[in-house]
Design a protein around this motif. Sequence first.
Motif, short mmCIF file in Angstrom:
data_model
loop_
_atom_site.label_atom_id
_atom_site.label_comp_id
_atom_site.label_asym_id
_atom_site.label_seq_id
_atom_site.Cartn_x
_atom_site.Cartn_y
_atom_site.Cartn_z
N GLY A 79 0.83 -1.13 0.05
CA GLY A 79 0.01 -0.17 -0.23
C GLY A 79 0.73 1.34 0.10
O GLY A 79 2.23 1.12 -0.06
N PRO A 80 0.27 2.48 0.43
CA PRO A 80 0.95 3.53 0.24
C PRO A 80 2.26 3.59 1.46
O PRO A 80 1.96 2.96 2.69
N THR A 81 3.36 4.19 1.48
CA THR A 81 4.49 4.23 2.19
C THR A 81 4.30 5.63 2.86
O THR A 81 4.22 6.74 2.19
N LEU A 82 4.47 5.48 4.13
CA LEU A 82 4.64 6.82 4.97
C LEU A 82 6.00 7.26 5.21
O LEU A 82 6.94 6.35 5.64
N TYR A 83 6.49 8.32 4.69
CA TYR A 83 7.90 8.60 4.68
C TYR A 83 8.17 9.75 5.88
O TYR A 83 7.48 10.57 6.22
N ARG A 84 9.06 9.18 6.78
CA ARG A 84 9.43 9.87 7.95
C ARG A 84 10.93 10.20 8.30
O ARG A 84 11.74 9.41 7.42
N TRP A 85 11.19 10.99 9.02
CA TRP A 85 12.77 11.22 9.19
C TRP A 85 13.01 11.17 10.72
O TRP A 85 12.43 11.42 11.74
#
Length: 158
Positions: A79-85
Motif C-alpha cells: 500500500g502507500p508508504t509513509l515517509y518519516r525522518w
Amino acid sequence: MEVRARLRYLRMSPRKVRLVIDMVRGMKVSAAAHQLEFLQKEAAKPVLKLLKSAVANAEHNHKLDASSLIIKAITADGGPTLYRWMPRAHGRATPLRKRTTHITLVLTDGKADVKGAHSAASKKRNEHKSAADTSSAETKKTSAKAAASQRKVPIKSK
C-alpha cells in the motif's frame, strides 16, 4: 462460489505479511484458522481476523457452509508508504519508510472452481511435457548428424 474479503492499509510490511499468508494458502478454513491462532508472528492476528470476516460473509451473504470453504487465493500487496525522518548525530537525518499492506483473500466452496483450475493446470503441464519430449528428440537427431559430419575420414596415401 467465490467470496472475497480485503484488508487495506494494514500498518505492517508486505514482506512480513507474506511469510504468514504463504503458510495458509490452499488450506481448508478450519485448518488455516488453527494454524494462525498458534503462529508466533505479529502478522497472524490481522490475517486471522480477515479470515474470520470472510467466513462470516460467506455464511451470512451467500449461505455457504464454513466447513467446506477453502482458501483459493490470498495476496499481500504493498500500500502507500509513509515517509518519516529520524534525527541522527551531527545534525543529520535518516529516512524511515513505514510501509502498509493490502491483503486480498478469496474463499471458495471447493466444488467446480478448484477442479477446473487443477484440470487446466494439468493440461498445460502435459502440453509442456510433450513439447519438451519432441524438442529433445529433435536435438538428439541434429546432434547425431553434427557428430557424423565432424568425423575425420583418413586420407589414403599412395
